[in-house]
Design an enzyme around this catalytic site. Structure first.
Site, PDB file in Angstrom:
ATOM      1  N   ILE A   1     -91.499  97.720 -35.236  1.00 17.69           N
ATOM      2  CA  ILE A   1     -91.813  99.041 -34.692  1.00 17.69           C
ATOM      3  C   ILE A   1     -90.539  99.824 -34.380  1.00 17.69           C
ATOM      4  O   ILE A   1     -90.440 101.014 -34.700  1.00 17.69           O
ATOM      5  CB  ILE A   1     -92.704  98.896 -33.437  1.00 17.69           C
ATOM      6  CG1 ILE A   1     -94.087  98.380 -33.865  1.00 17.69           C
ATOM      7  CG2 ILE A   1     -92.825 100.215 -32.676  1.00 17.69           C
ATOM      8  CD1 ILE A   1     -95.009  97.982 -32.741  1.00 17.69           C
ATOM      9  N   GLU A   2     -89.549  99.140 -33.779  1.00 18.20           N
ATOM     10  CA  GLU A   2     -88.328  99.854 -33.360  1.00 18.20           C
ATOM     11  C   GLU A   2     -87.521 100.370 -34.547  1.00 18.20           C
ATOM     12  O   GLU A   2     -86.630 101.202 -34.376  1.00 18.20           O
ATOM     13  CB  GLU A   2     -87.469  98.965 -32.450  1.00 18.20           C
ATOM     14  CG  GLU A   2     -86.954  97.683 -33.058  1.00 18.20           C
ATOM     15  CD  GLU A   2     -87.940  96.509 -32.971  1.00 18.20           C
ATOM     16  OE1 GLU A   2     -89.134  96.732 -32.729  1.00 18.20           O
ATOM     17  OE2 GLU A   2     -87.492  95.368 -33.177  1.00 18.20           O
TER      18      GLU A   2
ATOM     19  N   ASP B   1     -95.162 100.761 -27.544  1.00 20.16           N
ATOM     20  CA  ASP B   1     -94.675  99.640 -26.734  1.00 20.16           C
ATOM     21  C   ASP B   1     -95.918  98.871 -26.298  1.00 20.16           C
ATOM     22  O   ASP B   1     -96.803  99.442 -25.651  1.00 20.16           O
ATOM     23  CB  ASP B   1     -93.911 100.218 -25.519  1.00 20.16           C
ATOM     24  CG  ASP B   1     -93.791  99.245 -24.362  1.00 20.16           C
ATOM     25  OD1 ASP B   1     -93.912  98.031 -24.579  1.00 20.16           O
ATOM     26  OD2 ASP B   1     -93.564  99.718 -23.221  1.00 20.16           O
TER      27      ASP B   1
ATOM     28  N   ASN C   1     -97.293  96.206 -20.477  1.00 18.56           N
ATOM     29  CA  ASN C   1     -98.046  95.686 -19.352  1.00 18.56           C
ATOM     30  C   ASN C   1     -98.371  96.903 -18.485  1.00 18.56           C
ATOM     31  O   ASN C   1     -97.600  97.865 -18.473  1.00 18.56           O
ATOM     32  CB  ASN C   1     -97.164  94.704 -18.567  1.00 18.56           C
ATOM     33  CG  ASN C   1     -97.963  93.952 -17.519  1.00 18.56           C
ATOM     34  OD1 ASN C   1     -98.379  94.517 -16.513  1.00 18.56           O
ATOM     35  ND2 ASN C   1     -98.183  92.676 -17.756  1.00 18.56           N
TER      36      ASN C   1
ATOM     37  N   GLU D   1     -92.467  94.021 -25.694  1.00 17.86           N
ATOM     38  CA  GLU D   1     -92.018  95.008 -24.695  1.00 17.86           C
ATOM     39  C   GLU D   1     -90.676  94.604 -24.070  1.00 17.86           C
ATOM     40  O   GLU D   1     -89.760  95.427 -23.950  1.00 17.86           O
ATOM     41  CB  GLU D   1     -93.069  95.167 -23.585  1.00 17.86           C
ATOM     42  CG  GLU D   1     -92.586  96.058 -22.448  1.00 17.86           C
ATOM     43  CD  GLU D   1     -93.691  96.550 -21.522  1.00 17.86           C
ATOM     44  OE1 GLU D   1     -94.368  95.716 -20.888  1.00 17.86           O
ATOM     45  OE2 GLU D   1     -93.872  97.786 -21.434  1.00 17.86           O
ATOM     46  N   GLU D   2     -90.571  93.351 -23.699  1.00 15.46           N
ATOM     47  CA  GLU D   2     -89.342  92.903 -23.026  1.00 15.46           C
ATOM     48  C   GLU D   2     -88.143  93.029 -23.966  1.00 15.46           C
ATOM     49  O   GLU D   2     -87.055  93.460 -23.563  1.00 15.46           O
ATOM     50  CB  GLU D   2     -89.480  91.462 -22.537  1.00 15.46           C
ATOM     51  CG  GLU D   2     -90.461  91.282 -21.367  1.00 15.46           C
ATOM     52  CD  GLU D   2     -91.877  90.955 -21.800  1.00 15.46           C
ATOM     53  OE1 GLU D   2     -92.165  91.025 -23.020  1.00 15.46           O
ATOM     54  OE2 GLU D   2     -92.716  90.629 -20.924  1.00 15.46           O
TER      55      GLU D   2
ATOM     56  N   ASN E   1     -99.940  94.678 -33.999  1.00 12.45           N
ATOM     57  CA  ASN E   1    -100.887  93.765 -33.354  1.00 12.45           C
ATOM     58  C   ASN E   1    -100.917  93.952 -31.840  1.00 12.45           C
ATOM     59  O   ASN E   1    -100.712  93.003 -31.077  1.00 12.45           O
ATOM     60  CB  ASN E   1    -100.537  92.320 -33.697  1.00 12.45           C
ATOM     61  CG  ASN E   1    -100.495  92.092 -35.194  1.00 12.45           C
ATOM     62  OD1 ASN E   1    -101.263  92.712 -35.942  1.00 12.45           O
ATOM     63  ND2 ASN E   1     -99.600  91.236 -35.643  1.00 12.45           N
ATOM     64  N   TRP E   2    -101.203  95.153 -31.443  1.00 16.42           N
ATOM     65  CA  TRP E   2    -101.262  95.526 -30.026  1.00 16.42           C
ATOM     66  C   TRP E   2    -102.242  94.615 -29.272  1.00 16.42           C
ATOM     67  O   TRP E   2    -103.396  94.474 -29.690  1.00 16.42           O
ATOM     68  CB  TRP E   2    -101.705  96.985 -29.943  1.00 16.42           C
ATOM     69  CG  TRP E   2    -102.048  97.455 -28.566  1.00 16.42           C
ATOM     70  CD1 TRP E   2    -101.290  97.323 -27.446  1.00 16.42           C
ATOM     71  CD2 TRP E   2    -103.252  98.153 -28.178  1.00 16.42           C
ATOM     72  NE1 TRP E   2    -101.929  97.901 -26.375  1.00 16.42           N
ATOM     73  CE2 TRP E   2    -103.130  98.413 -26.790  1.00 16.42           C
ATOM     74  CE3 TRP E   2    -104.392  98.584 -28.857  1.00 16.42           C
ATOM     75  CZ2 TRP E   2    -104.127  99.090 -26.077  1.00 16.42           C
ATOM     76  CZ3 TRP E   2    -105.375  99.253 -28.155  1.00 16.42           C
ATOM     77  CH2 TRP E   2    -105.240  99.499 -26.773  1.00 16.42           C
ATOM     78  N   GLY E   3    -101.778  94.053 -28.178  1.00 19.26           N
ATOM     79  CA  GLY E   3    -102.679  93.243 -27.342  1.00 19.26           C
ATOM     80  C   GLY E   3    -103.073  91.910 -27.957  1.00 19.26           C
ATOM     81  O   GLY E   3    -103.946  91.225 -27.436  1.00 19.26           O
ATOM     82  N   CYS E   4    -102.435  91.522 -29.065  1.00 16.74           N
ATOM     83  CA  CYS E   4    -102.890  90.330 -29.788  1.00 16.74           C
ATOM     84  C   CYS E   4    -101.921  89.158 -29.715  1.00 16.74           C
ATOM     85  O   CYS E   4    -102.035  88.206 -30.467  1.00 16.74           O
ATOM     86  CB  CYS E   4    -103.143  90.670 -31.251  1.00 16.74           C
ATOM     87  SG  CYS E   4    -104.412  91.911 -31.432  1.00 16.74           S
ATOM     88  N   GLY E   5    -100.927  89.252 -28.850  1.00 21.95           N
ATOM     89  CA  GLY E   5    -100.012  88.128 -28.651  1.00 21.95           C
ATOM     90  C   GLY E   5    -100.269  87.560 -27.271  1.00 21.95           C
ATOM     91  O   GLY E   5    -101.289  86.917 -27.030  1.00 21.95           O
TER      92      GLY E   5
HETATM   93  N1  AR6 Z   1     -92.795  95.113 -34.197  1.00 20.74           N
HETATM   94  C1  AR6 Z   1     -94.055  94.936 -34.665  1.00 20.74           C
HETATM   95  N2  AR6 Z   1     -94.891  93.980 -34.241  1.00 20.74           N
HETATM   96  C2  AR6 Z   1     -94.451  93.141 -33.301  1.00 20.74           C
HETATM   97  C3  AR6 Z   1     -93.149  93.246 -32.761  1.00 20.74           C
HETATM   98  C4  AR6 Z   1     -92.310  94.283 -33.246  1.00 20.74           C
HETATM   99  N3  AR6 Z   1     -91.074  94.458 -32.796  1.00 20.74           N
HETATM  100  N4  AR6 Z   1     -93.003  92.276 -31.849  1.00 20.74           N
HETATM  101  C5  AR6 Z   1     -94.155  91.601 -31.818  1.00 20.74           C
HETATM  102  N5  AR6 Z   1     -95.042  92.105 -32.686  1.00 20.74           N
HETATM  103  P1  AR6 Z   1     -97.007  91.062 -27.578  1.00 20.74           P
HETATM  104  P2  AR6 Z   1     -99.433  91.973 -26.189  1.00 20.74           P
HETATM  105  C6  AR6 Z   1     -96.437  91.651 -32.947  1.00 20.74           C
HETATM  106  O1  AR6 Z   1     -97.438  89.675 -27.345  1.00 20.74           O
HETATM  107  O2  AR6 Z   1    -100.311  90.906 -26.721  1.00 20.74           O
HETATM  108  C7  AR6 Z   1     -95.479  91.534 -22.627  1.00 20.74           C
HETATM  109  O3  AR6 Z   1     -95.144  90.608 -21.623  1.00 20.74           O
HETATM  110  C8  AR6 Z   1     -96.606  90.139 -32.938  1.00 20.74           C
HETATM  111  O4  AR6 Z   1     -97.608  89.813 -33.896  1.00 20.74           O
HETATM  112  O5  AR6 Z   1     -95.671  91.487 -27.123  1.00 20.74           O
HETATM  113  O6  AR6 Z   1     -99.964  93.369 -26.088  1.00 20.74           O
HETATM  114  C9  AR6 Z   1     -95.907  92.855 -22.017  1.00 20.74           C
HETATM  115  O7  AR6 Z   1     -95.117  93.208 -20.917  1.00 20.74           O
HETATM  116  C10 AR6 Z   1     -97.094  89.864 -31.535  1.00 20.74           C
HETATM  117  O8  AR6 Z   1     -97.811  88.653 -31.443  1.00 20.74           O
HETATM  118  O9  AR6 Z   1     -98.062  92.131 -26.999  1.00 20.74           O
HETATM  119  C11 AR6 Z   1     -97.311  92.544 -21.621  1.00 20.74           C
HETATM  120  O10 AR6 Z   1     -97.352  91.849 -20.402  1.00 20.74           O
HETATM  121  C12 AR6 Z   1     -97.973  91.065 -31.285  1.00 20.74           C
HETATM  122  O11 AR6 Z   1     -97.252  92.144 -31.898  1.00 20.74           O
HETATM  123  C13 AR6 Z   1     -97.783  91.644 -22.738  1.00 20.74           C
HETATM  124  O12 AR6 Z   1     -96.597  91.052 -23.294  1.00 20.74           O
HETATM  125  C14 AR6 Z   1     -98.243  91.349 -29.840  1.00 20.74           C
HETATM  126  O13 AR6 Z   1     -97.041  91.393 -29.121  1.00 20.74           O
HETATM  127  C15 AR6 Z   1     -98.462  92.398 -23.834  1.00 20.74           C
HETATM  128  O14 AR6 Z   1     -98.969  91.483 -24.754  1.00 20.74           O
END
Ligand code: AR6
Length: 513
Positions: free
Chosen positions: A284-285, A294, A297, A312-313, A426-430
């Protein structure tokens, strides 16, 4: 990739938007820490000036503003001013740094004197004493440290007024120079922001993050995990860079709440599907000129000050000016989002999560707008954390995620020439455990309703590139609209444990909905 080429996605770097002059912006909802400033590429070295000139500091000390350490109202129990203690301590450390005599213990002592409490700073200590080379350590302990002291000591002159807090429902924006951001981050380095350590229920800042660096520096007995050390390395690289040359740009933090009257009538909307570009190897960046999501959280920054090391971090440590959102932003509500505008990127990285590493210096060549802000727009979009995966398929939760995504993607009427593409994935999917197919469809609906093209980065997932495009193409051929997609979701609430969402869509003609 699948879908339209990137060249067909509206990009603000190729078509810079026209924005109104700063002086014509209403101060009621937009606070400037700088004087009206106009950036032109013919005078790229011009520096924005503090809002109040000649070292004047105009204080605010209440629940609507960041409480700055230089405030006269920041007093000890015995009635003495804390700022004079802080100044004394910082001047002493600065002198030690300048004479090449500062040690880790001196930094610890300064932080403890400034914050008025004791801290374990093992991660900081390990970075300085074990990870850094002798030269890196010597450079940091003298030149960089001395500059961080100067920037913190001059926060009153550099900022000239405290930034307002971006409180729930405030719809407020704050704009500052990169130098002002550097000064505020230097205060965070020394843990100078009062009342922010306590987030217990009932305390003043219970709905905010702690912007002070005490937890970032803390590392338990082992001195921090390897990835936390690497995060710290990125943040320190930023201080190294601004010491070499202070950037002269401008950044904004904008809190936005979707007005009730703008919530779409989803099940009646005949908006067609937006264009999409789906690819797996970009992040994304790297998507310059698009609105970059982003994966946030609701407490912006998530675990950036602790062990967290996902999207995000990582973004916040490679672009440390974003850390100021922790200082400014109250917890984000479902119909709100935060825009981080113009923040510069300083580091490149490799790895992800536990394998994350600072890689190298990064020169950010993103062009600037007429306010001097890099054309880098990031939106903090917080998903629901699903501890129980099946709860994501309820109408209530799907609607919440849809409204969240739409809040982030919608372009307010006054800025209609700014319909840049959206870079997401993959918003919200990690960390948050959501389902990729469901989140892809929700984001497709929100982008289509907002009339903006979607760039979907699957993060190495080739299957998703092909399967998402296949379902998209099917929907396009069927001339599906936003309301049809919503109907699919409504019907899927009882089917999620029988069939995947993409298969369900492909097996169900739009005409039968
Ligand atoms: N570009 C594109 N996709 C990405 C990238 C990137 N730079 N980095 C990761 N992904 P996650 P969430 C994909 O887990 O589930 C933080 O602690 C990758 O497939 O960061 O919304 C926040 O502060 C990854 O598994 O986001 C929140 O507390 C997926 O995006 C929490 O995590 C999700 O990334 C949000 O969790």
């Amino acid at each position: 990739y699948q879908g339209v080429p990137l060249s067909e996605i509206t990009n603000v770097c190729q078509q810079p938007p026209t924005i109104i002059d700063m002086k014509d912006v209403c101060e009621r909802t937009h606070t400037f820490l700088i004087k009206p400033f106009k950036y032109t590429s013919t005078d790229p070295d011009a520096e924005p000036q503090a809002f109040y000139e000649n070292g004047t500091y105009v204080d605010e000390w209440d629940q609507n503003y960041v409480r700055l350490p230089c405030s006269q109202s920041y007093i000890n129990k015995n009635g003495t001013q804390r700022w004079s203690i802080i100044q004394e301590s910082l001047i002493k450390l600065q002198h030690l740094a300048e004479t090449h005599m500062a040690s880790m213990d001196d930094i610890k002592e300064t932080i403890e004197e400034c914050a008025g409490r004791n801290y374990e700073l093992n991660c900081l200590e390990r970075l300085l004493n074990e990870v850094y080379t002798v030269d890196e350590r010597a450079h940091f302990m003298s030149i960089v440290l001395s500059n961080i002291c100067t920037l913190a000591l001059n926060v009153d002159k550099i900022c000239s007024r405290p930034p307002p807090l971006l409180r729930i429902g405030s719809n407020r924006t704050v704009t500052m120079s990169q130098k002002q951001a550097a000064s505020l981050l230097s205060c965070a380095f020394f843990c100078l922001f009062p009342r922010r350590f306590n987030q217990k229920v009932g305390s003043e800042y219970e709905n905010y993050q702690n912007p002070n660096f005490n937890t970032l520096f803390q590392g338990g007995r082992k001195g921090g995990t390897t990835w936390k050390l690497q995060k710290l390395k990125c943040v320190f690289h930023y201080f190294h860079r601004i010491t070499e040359k202070m950037p002269n740009g401008v950044i904004s933090f904008r809190r936005y709440q979707l007005p009730e009257s703008c919530v779409p009538k989803w099940t009646e909307s005949t908006e067609p599907l937006c264009k999409i570009h789906v690819t797996k190897n970009k992040t994304i960046e790297d998507m310059d000129g698009l609105l970059q999501v982003d994966f946030a959280n609701k407490y912006i920054g998530g675990g950036v000050m602790n062990e967290g090391c996902v999207q995000e971090e990582i973004r916040f440590v490679i672009c440390p000016e974003m850390l100021l959102s922790l200082l400014l932003c109250e917890v984000i509500q479902p119909n709100e989002c935060i825009f981080l505008i113009g923040c510069e990127r300083f580091s490149s990285y490799r790895g992800y999560s536990t394998s994350f590493q600072f890689k190298d210096n990064y020169i950010d060549e993103t062009p600037k707008d007429s306010w001097g802000r890099k054309l880098c727009h990031v939106v903090a979009m917080d998903a629901i954390a699903f501890y129980n995966r099946s709860s994501q398929y309820t109408i209530k939760n799907m609607k919440r995620e849809l409204i969240k995504a739409y809040t982030c993607f919608r372009v307010p009427a006054a800025l209609t020439d700014l319909k840049a593409g959206i870079a997401t994935g993959n918003w919200g999917c990690g960390a948050f455990n959501g389902n990729k197919q469901l989140k892809a469809i929700i984001q497709l609906i929100a982008a289509s309703q907002a009339g903006r093209p979607l760039v979907y980065l699957t993060f190495r997932d080739q299957n998703l590139v092909l399967s998402f495009y296949k379902v998209y193409k099917y929907l396009l051929d069927e001339k599906a609209t936003v309301k049809d997609l919503c109907t699919y979701l409504q019907q899927y609430t009882t089917l999620y444990n029988k069939i995947t969402l993409f298969d369900y869509i492909i097996e169900t003609p739009v005409s039968s909905l």
